[in-house]
Structures are given as structure tokens and as C-alpha cells.
Scaffold this active site. Sequence first.
Site, PDB file in Angstrom:
ATOM      1  N   SER A  47      23.986  19.663 106.271  1.00  0.00           N
ATOM      2  CA  SER A  47      23.746  20.941 105.580  1.00  0.00           C
ATOM      3  C   SER A  47      22.335  21.481 105.839  1.00  0.00           C
ATOM      4  CB  SER A  47      23.995  20.807 104.076  1.00  0.00           C
ATOM      5  OG  SER A  47      23.072  19.913 103.480  1.00  0.00           O
ATOM      6  N   HIS A  48      21.411  20.625 106.306  1.00  0.00           N
ATOM      7  CA  HIS A  48      20.044  21.087 106.576  1.00  0.00           C
ATOM      8  C   HIS A  48      19.594  20.739 107.988  1.00  0.00           C
ATOM      9  CE1 HIS A  48      20.497  21.781 102.361  1.00  0.00           C
ATOM     10  NE2 HIS A  48      19.497  22.628 102.437  1.00  0.00           N
ATOM     11  N   GLU A 188      26.235  22.663 101.623  1.00  0.00           N
ATOM     12  CA  GLU A 188      27.457  21.853 101.795  1.00  0.00           C
ATOM     13  C   GLU A 188      28.694  22.722 101.560  1.00  0.00           C
ATOM     14  OE1 GLU A 188      29.232  18.817 103.110  1.00  0.00           O
ATOM     15  OE2 GLU A 188      27.072  18.610 102.844  1.00  0.00           O
TER      16      GLU A 188
END
Length: 342
Positions: A47-48, A188
Site C-alpha cells: 500500500s506504500h 489497502e
Amino acid sequence: MNDQTRLSLEEAWTLSVDVLEQNGFSKDQAAAIARSVVAAQRDECHSHGLYRLLDCVRTVRYGGVDPRAVPEVADQAPGVVSVDARGGCSLLAFETARQPLIEKARATGVAALAVNNAFHFSALWPEVESLAEQGLVALAMTPSHAYVAPAGGHSPLLGTNPIAFAWPRPEGVPFVFDFATSVVARGEIELHRRAGESIPEGWAIDGAGQSTTDPSAALAGALLPFGGHKGAALSIMIELLAGPLIGDRLGHQTRPADGSGEGAPQHGEFILAMDPQAFLGTDAETRLQQAEALFEGITAQGARLPSQRRHAARARSHSEGVAIPAALYAELVQLRDGEAQT
Ligand code: NDP
Ligand code: PYC
């Protein structure tokens, strides 16, 4: 499973830097951002990871970040360093102030870093991990934007507000955890939407306040805090420490840049560094060893420590490279090869 594209770590690095520089980021800003997103991708924190480059480019196009900002460090007080990101990304600001923070923590035992006026999109663990690698105990937190309903409420008000902690270990890698105070990071949910997957019950509510498994409805509604009132209270603490305490904005006083001209994504980050040597002197080694008994007790039960998965992924990525969705790769290539931003 959606089609994946595999990249070596060098390819992931070059692609990231090229996308950022092509879209107006200075060399220093691009390198600091690339270090963070490639590290996250390497440790399979999807997600990052490279996905966040889309957000960086979108934000610069909408005028929500100064891609060429030069951060300014100030010696605020004996135990406080501050760094003004001057509308740039938080990552270069942190890197610029990291050494002064370490020096203050060693001199005073406890030191805080206030990062102000920053576009903040990243995972926090690389920052606290880097401080623990210098022998310090570290805590970091930041508010994001109004995405999360307070416990018992129904509308977005709190940020997804991550908190990260790192503890140096005499041998091996530091103990590190880093999570949003919402059930999961909003990123997410975005990844679920992009993959056409539903989300588990309990992550979010829709605009009418009803529980939803539809990621689009969740993004239009509100995420839920983890652990009900307990996660919500932690989240409020993060808003206060990384907002009013350091002279910066609360999550709901900010919003992502979105082309309306009303985006105001900049806010703060609060980082605390503590030096075990200052607390313990010659006893530091014994006490750090004492902490090991706790870690051993956890793994002896077959449970895992936070960051164990990340380090396994890191080892794998060094030999096998990283995999990202083919659709994401195509978008990044387009951004790399597109018109430069003026
Ligand atoms: P998760 O819910 O996946 O939680 C991640 C943390 O929990 C990691 O430290 C992870 O270790 C640990 N963990 C997960 N499962 C276990 C387990 N079974 N046993 C022990 N430890 C476990 O992450 P989130 O979705 O909440 O957050 C993801 C990222 O999003 C974070 O890096 C956060 O900083 C970032 N974020 C950034 C924001 C910003 O504004 N900049 C806003 C919100 C989030 P491991 O890594 O080893 O799995
Ligand atoms: O995933 O919640 C999130 C997030 C917000 C800002 C950056 N990441």
C-alpha cells in the site's frame, strides 16, 4: 491473480526516480521519495510501495506539493529540532533533520523532531528503523486526512493516523511495528478497489453509515478505527501530538489535492528519539539483553514479531526482485514517458 510485472530492485529504483524527475521533482526530493517507496515495495508493504508514485504525480499536478522544496532545519529548543518541509514531501525533510535529531537525543537523552508543512504519504517504519539502527528507541506518528469515523460516530473526521515504534536489538534487526490506527490503511482499500476485490466486513462503513464490503463505497464513506474506542483514542493522541503540539494542522483541516483548487494536503509529523545509554549508562547492554527475553518468549509460542514478515520479504526481494501489478507498471511507464510538468 492479476498479471504481475517483476522488477529488480535496481529497475524499481530507476523507474521511481525517472517517474518523479519527469514530473517535476528535484533530484533530492525524487531520491528521498524513491528510497521510501522502493524500500516499502522491497519489504512487500504494497500500500506504500511503488503504487504511491501515482499519488505523488497526481499531487504535484494539482499543486498540492512543491516538488523542488528545500527543507529548513531549526534548533527549536534543547530537546527539540524542527524542520519546515516548505510544502515539499515529508521524506526529504526527515532525512535533512535526521542527524540533528540523533545528535540531540544523544546529548539530552530524549529529543523530538517536528516536521511541518509537509505532503506526507509514506510508511513510517523506514524512519524509526533508521533511528534504531543508530541505537535509539524511536516513535513516529502523523495524521492523514479525514478518512476515519470516531468510535461510535458515522462520518469521517480522524485521519488513518499511523504510529511506528522501533527498538534497537543487540544482535540482528530492530524490533519495529508500524500501522494505521484505522483497521487498515486507506491505501489497502484503494488496492482492493484497483484489483476488483471486496474488502472484509468491519473495515469501513458507507456514506449512510452502514457496514460495507465494497471498496468504492468504503472510500466514499468512512474507515473504522481499529479496536473501537481504543484505536480511536490513540488516533486522537496522534492528531494532537503531530498537530497542535508542533504548530501544525489536524487531519480534518487538510485534504488531498484533487483539482478543485481547494486541496491542502500539508501537515505535520512528530518523531521522538530516546537514547538507552542516557537512561542506563553502563547498564544499557544488560537491559537491552533483558528485552530479548520478551522477544524470545513471543517467538517460542509460535507467534511472530512485527517486522519478521518484512525482513523475510526483504531477503526474497534482494534475490528475486519485486512484483507489482502489470496495470500499475503500465501506468508508471506512461508517467515516466509522458510530457514533463512545467
Ligand atoms: P497492517 O495492518 O498491515 O499492520 C502492519 C504492522 O503490523 C506491521 O508492523 C506488521 O509487521 C505487523 N503485523 C501484521 N500482522 C502481524 C502478525 N500476525 N503478528 C505480528 N505483527 C504483525 O498495516 P496498516 O494497513 O495499518 O498500515 C500499513 C502502512 O501504511 C504503514 O506502514 C503506515 O505507516 C502506512 N500509513 C501511512 C499513512 C500516512 O499518512 N503517511 C497513513 C496510514 C498508514 P510486518 O510488516 O512484518 O508484517
Ligand atoms: O493509506 O491511509 C493511508 C494513507 C494516507 C496517507 C498516506 N497513506
